[in-house]
Scaffold this motif. Structure first.
Motif, PDB file in Angstrom:
ATOM      1  N   ARG A   1     -22.494  25.947  -5.909  1.00 49.10           N
ATOM      2  CA  ARG A   1     -23.911  26.290  -5.989  1.00 49.10           C
ATOM      3  C   ARG A   1     -24.445  26.733  -4.634  1.00 49.10           C
ATOM      4  O   ARG A   1     -25.590  27.127  -4.523  1.00 49.10           O
ATOM      5  CB  ARG A   1     -24.713  25.103  -6.515  1.00 49.10           C
ATOM      6  CG  ARG A   1     -24.407  24.827  -7.985  1.00 49.10           C
ATOM      7  CD  ARG A   1     -25.038  23.561  -8.412  1.00 49.10           C
ATOM      8  NE  ARG A   1     -24.390  22.504  -7.624  1.00 49.10           N
ATOM      9  CZ  ARG A   1     -24.770  21.239  -7.613  1.00 49.10           C
ATOM     10  NH1 ARG A   1     -25.791  20.860  -8.308  1.00 49.10           N
ATOM     11  NH2 ARG A   1     -24.127  20.351  -6.889  1.00 49.10           N
ATOM     12  N   SER A   2     -23.613  26.664  -3.603  1.00 47.24           N
ATOM     13  CA  SER A   2     -24.034  27.128  -2.282  1.00 47.24           C
ATOM     14  C   SER A   2     -22.930  27.954  -1.629  1.00 47.24           C
ATOM     15  O   SER A   2     -22.579  27.752  -0.482  1.00 47.24           O
ATOM     16  CB  SER A   2     -24.433  25.945  -1.400  1.00 47.24           C
ATOM     17  OG  SER A   2     -23.309  25.119  -1.187  1.00 47.24           O
ATOM     18  N   ALA A   3     -22.374  28.861  -2.414  1.00 45.14           N
ATOM     19  CA  ALA A   3     -21.298  29.718  -1.929  1.00 45.14           C
ATOM     20  C   ALA A   3     -21.578  31.164  -2.314  1.00 45.14           C
ATOM     21  O   ALA A   3     -22.417  31.440  -3.171  1.00 45.14           O
ATOM     22  CB  ALA A   3     -19.970  29.270  -2.540  1.00 45.14           C
TER      23      ALA A   3
ATOM     24  N   ASP B   1     -27.367  34.627  -0.530  1.00 43.89           N
ATOM     25  CA  ASP B   1     -27.642  34.124   0.820  1.00 43.89           C
ATOM     26  C   ASP B   1     -26.391  33.677   1.566  1.00 43.89           C
ATOM     27  O   ASP B   1     -26.396  33.608   2.792  1.00 43.89           O
ATOM     28  CB  ASP B   1     -28.615  32.940   0.756  1.00 43.89           C
ATOM     29  CG  ASP B   1     -30.037  33.378   0.497  1.00 43.89           C
ATOM     30  OD1 ASP B   1     -30.329  34.585   0.590  1.00 43.89           O
ATOM     31  OD2 ASP B   1     -30.875  32.495   0.193  1.00 43.89           O
ATOM     32  N   ARG B   2     -25.323  33.381   0.863  1.00 42.59           N
ATOM     33  CA  ARG B   2     -24.088  32.877   1.479  1.00 42.59           C
ATOM     34  C   ARG B   2     -23.039  33.947   1.743  1.00 42.59           C
ATOM     35  O   ARG B   2     -22.031  33.675   2.365  1.00 42.59           O
ATOM     36  CB  ARG B   2     -23.478  31.786   0.609  1.00 42.59           C
ATOM     37  CG  ARG B   2     -24.330  30.565   0.464  1.00 42.59           C
ATOM     38  CD  ARG B   2     -24.424  29.868   1.792  1.00 42.59           C
ATOM     39  NE  ARG B   2     -25.059  28.572   1.599  1.00 42.59           N
ATOM     40  CZ  ARG B   2     -25.112  27.664   2.526  1.00 42.59           C
ATOM     41  NH1 ARG B   2     -24.584  27.885   3.702  1.00 42.59           N
ATOM     42  NH2 ARG B   2     -25.712  26.535   2.294  1.00 42.59           N
ATOM     43  N   GLY B   3     -23.235  35.166   1.227  1.00 39.88           N
ATOM     44  CA  GLY B   3     -22.263  36.215   1.510  1.00 39.88           C
ATOM     45  C   GLY B   3     -22.000  37.122   0.327  1.00 39.88           C
ATOM     46  O   GLY B   3     -22.743  37.132  -0.656  1.00 39.88           O
ATOM     47  N   TYR B   4     -20.908  37.876   0.426  1.00 42.68           N
ATOM     48  CA  TYR B   4     -20.540  38.883  -0.564  1.00 42.68           C
ATOM     49  C   TYR B   4     -19.382  38.401  -1.419  1.00 42.68           C
ATOM     50  O   TYR B   4     -18.454  37.775  -0.916  1.00 42.68           O
ATOM     51  CB  TYR B   4     -20.140  40.193   0.125  1.00 42.68           C
ATOM     52  CG  TYR B   4     -21.316  40.874   0.762  1.00 42.68           C
ATOM     53  CD1 TYR B   4     -22.099  41.752   0.025  1.00 42.68           C
ATOM     54  CD2 TYR B   4     -21.660  40.637   2.083  1.00 42.68           C
ATOM     55  CE1 TYR B   4     -23.201  42.373   0.587  1.00 42.68           C
ATOM     56  CE2 TYR B   4     -22.760  41.252   2.660  1.00 42.68           C
ATOM     57  CZ  TYR B   4     -23.517  42.120   1.907  1.00 42.68           C
ATOM     58  OH  TYR B   4     -24.601  42.732   2.468  1.00 42.68           O
ATOM     59  N   GLY B   5     -19.435  38.747  -2.698  1.00 41.61           N
ATOM     60  CA  GLY B   5     -18.350  38.441  -3.617  1.00 41.61           C
ATOM     61  C   GLY B   5     -17.355  39.584  -3.664  1.00 41.61           C
ATOM     62  O   GLY B   5     -17.466  40.562  -2.920  1.00 41.61           O
ATOM     63  N   PRO B   6     -16.380  39.487  -4.579  1.00 43.97           N
ATOM     64  CA  PRO B   6     -15.376  40.554  -4.707  1.00 43.97           C
ATOM     65  C   PRO B   6     -15.960  41.816  -5.333  1.00 43.97           C
ATOM     66  O   PRO B   6     -16.952  41.760  -6.069  1.00 43.97           O
ATOM     67  CB  PRO B   6     -14.324  39.929  -5.623  1.00 43.97           C
ATOM     68  CG  PRO B   6     -15.070  38.902  -6.410  1.00 43.97           C
ATOM     69  CD  PRO B   6     -16.149  38.386  -5.502  1.00 43.97           C
ATOM     70  N   ASN B   7     -15.331  42.953  -5.035  1.00 45.88           N
ATOM     71  CA  ASN B   7     -15.718  44.214  -5.673  1.00 45.88           C
ATOM     72  C   ASN B   7     -15.301  44.207  -7.138  1.00 45.88           C
ATOM     73  O   ASN B   7     -14.277  43.616  -7.496  1.00 45.88           O
ATOM     74  CB  ASN B   7     -15.047  45.408  -4.991  1.00 45.88           C
ATOM     75  CG  ASN B   7     -15.677  45.758  -3.680  1.00 45.88           C
ATOM     76  OD1 ASN B   7     -16.839  45.484  -3.435  1.00 45.88           O
ATOM     77  ND2 ASN B   7     -14.895  46.367  -2.805  1.00 45.88           N
ATOM     78  N   SER B   8     -16.072  44.895  -7.944  1.00 51.31           N
ATOM     79  CA  SER B   8     -15.679  45.118  -9.335  1.00 51.31           C
ATOM     80  C   SER B   8     -14.507  46.098  -9.347  1.00 51.31           C
ATOM     81  O   SER B   8     -14.183  46.713  -8.323  1.00 51.31           O
ATOM     82  CB  SER B   8     -16.837  45.712 -10.128  1.00 51.31           C
ATOM     83  OG  SER B   8     -17.083  47.048  -9.717  1.00 51.31           O
TER      84      SER B   8
ATOM     85  N   ALA C   1     -24.939  30.636 -13.322  1.00 50.14           N
ATOM     86  CA  ALA C   1     -23.801  29.816 -12.881  1.00 50.14           C
ATOM     87  C   ALA C   1     -22.849  30.602 -11.971  1.00 50.14           C
ATOM     88  O   ALA C   1     -22.190  30.014 -11.110  1.00 50.14           O
ATOM     89  CB  ALA C   1     -23.044  29.290 -14.097  1.00 50.14           C
ATOM     90  N   GLN C   2     -22.760  31.913 -12.149  1.00 48.35           N
ATOM     91  CA  GLN C   2     -21.855  32.748 -11.349  1.00 48.35           C
ATOM     92  C   GLN C   2     -22.457  33.174 -10.018  1.00 48.35           C
ATOM     93  O   GLN C   2     -21.740  33.651  -9.147  1.00 48.35           O
ATOM     94  CB  GLN C   2     -21.469  33.999 -12.133  1.00 48.35           C
ATOM     95  CG  GLN C   2     -20.669  33.742 -13.380  1.00 48.35           C
ATOM     96  CD  GLN C   2     -20.537  34.991 -14.228  1.00 48.35           C
ATOM     97  OE1 GLN C   2     -21.459  35.816 -14.299  1.00 48.35           O
ATOM     98  NE2 GLN C   2     -19.408  35.137 -14.887  1.00 48.35           N
ATOM     99  N   GLN C   3     -23.764  33.032  -9.854  1.00 45.35           N
ATOM    100  CA  GLN C   3     -24.439  33.547  -8.656  1.00 45.35           C
ATOM    101  C   GLN C   3     -24.088  32.787  -7.390  1.00 45.35           C
ATOM    102  O   GLN C   3     -24.096  33.372  -6.308  1.00 45.35           O
ATOM    103  CB  GLN C   3     -25.948  33.556  -8.878  1.00 45.35           C
ATOM    104  CG  GLN C   3     -26.361  34.559  -9.917  1.00 45.35           C
ATOM    105  CD  GLN C   3     -27.837  34.516 -10.237  1.00 45.35           C
ATOM    106  OE1 GLN C   3     -28.628  33.906  -9.519  1.00 45.35           O
ATOM    107  NE2 GLN C   3     -28.211  35.149 -11.329  1.00 45.35           N
ATOM    108  N   GLY C   4     -23.800  31.507  -7.488  1.00 47.52           N
ATOM    109  CA  GLY C   4     -23.335  30.738  -6.336  1.00 47.52           C
ATOM    110  C   GLY C   4     -24.412  30.220  -5.406  1.00 47.52           C
ATOM    111  O   GLY C   4     -24.315  29.118  -4.914  1.00 47.52           O
ATOM    112  N   ALA C   5     -25.422  30.984  -5.116  1.00 44.11           N
ATOM    113  CA  ALA C   5     -26.495  30.586  -4.196  1.00 44.11           C
ATOM    114  C   ALA C   5     -27.718  31.449  -4.500  1.00 44.11           C
ATOM    115  O   ALA C   5     -27.630  32.424  -5.250  1.00 44.11           O
ATOM    116  CB  ALA C   5     -26.056  30.758  -2.741  1.00 44.11           C
ATOM    117  N   PRO C   6     -28.862  31.119  -3.928  1.00 46.33           N
ATOM    118  CA  PRO C   6     -30.083  31.889  -4.186  1.00 46.33           C
ATOM    119  C   PRO C   6     -30.028  33.329  -3.665  1.00 46.33           C
ATOM    120  O   PRO C   6     -29.197  33.676  -2.840  1.00 46.33           O
ATOM    121  CB  PRO C   6     -31.164  31.112  -3.433  1.00 46.33           C
ATOM    122  CG  PRO C   6     -30.608  29.764  -3.205  1.00 46.33           C
ATOM    123  CD  PRO C   6     -29.125  29.935  -3.115  1.00 46.33           C
TER     124      PRO C   6
END
Length: 112
Positions: free
Chosen positions: A4-6, A93-100, A35-40
């Motif tokens: 929840r904070s990633a 707020d915690r960073g970038y996820g993987p590319n689609s 649930a997939q968003q990880g952080a605000p």
């Protein structure tokens, strides 16, 4: 790790696009669930380029904050019904996820 904070750990799904008006490139995707968003402060970074077959071609990039599920880029009236490469990634707020996955979409067709 508390997810929840990633940064997001999954890429947006159902990436695609097409249609719209002449001179436009419409890009669509399924937004991440809460649930997939990880952080605000979820947002999306979009990448697109004319499909030229050259892997080193430069990408256009645009960031969108919020829960959007589409974006329309102006590519010019002479660039109708052409193939474009498109991919995107979610961020928070915690960073970038993987590319689609990269997909090929079409700019709007000129029906005249």
């Amino acid at each position: 790790m508390d997810t929840r904070s990633a940064a997001p750990t999954v890429a947006p799904r159902h990436v695609g696009g097409g249609d719209g008006k002449v001179g436009e490139l419409t890009m669509t995707w399924e937004p991440l669930t809460r649930a997939q968003q990880g952080a605000p402060n979820i947002g999306y970074r979009l990448y697109w380029r004319k499909n030229t077959g050259r892997p080193n071609a430069l990408w256009n990039m645009h960031k969108i904050d919020g829960h959007a599920d589409y974006y329309v880029a102006f590519v010019g009236p002479d660039n109708y019904y052409l193939e474009y490469d498109f991919k995107l990634q979610a961020f928070n707020d915690r960073g970038y996820g993987p590319n689609s996955s990269e997909v090929i979409i079409m700019s709007a067709e000129d029906c005249m």
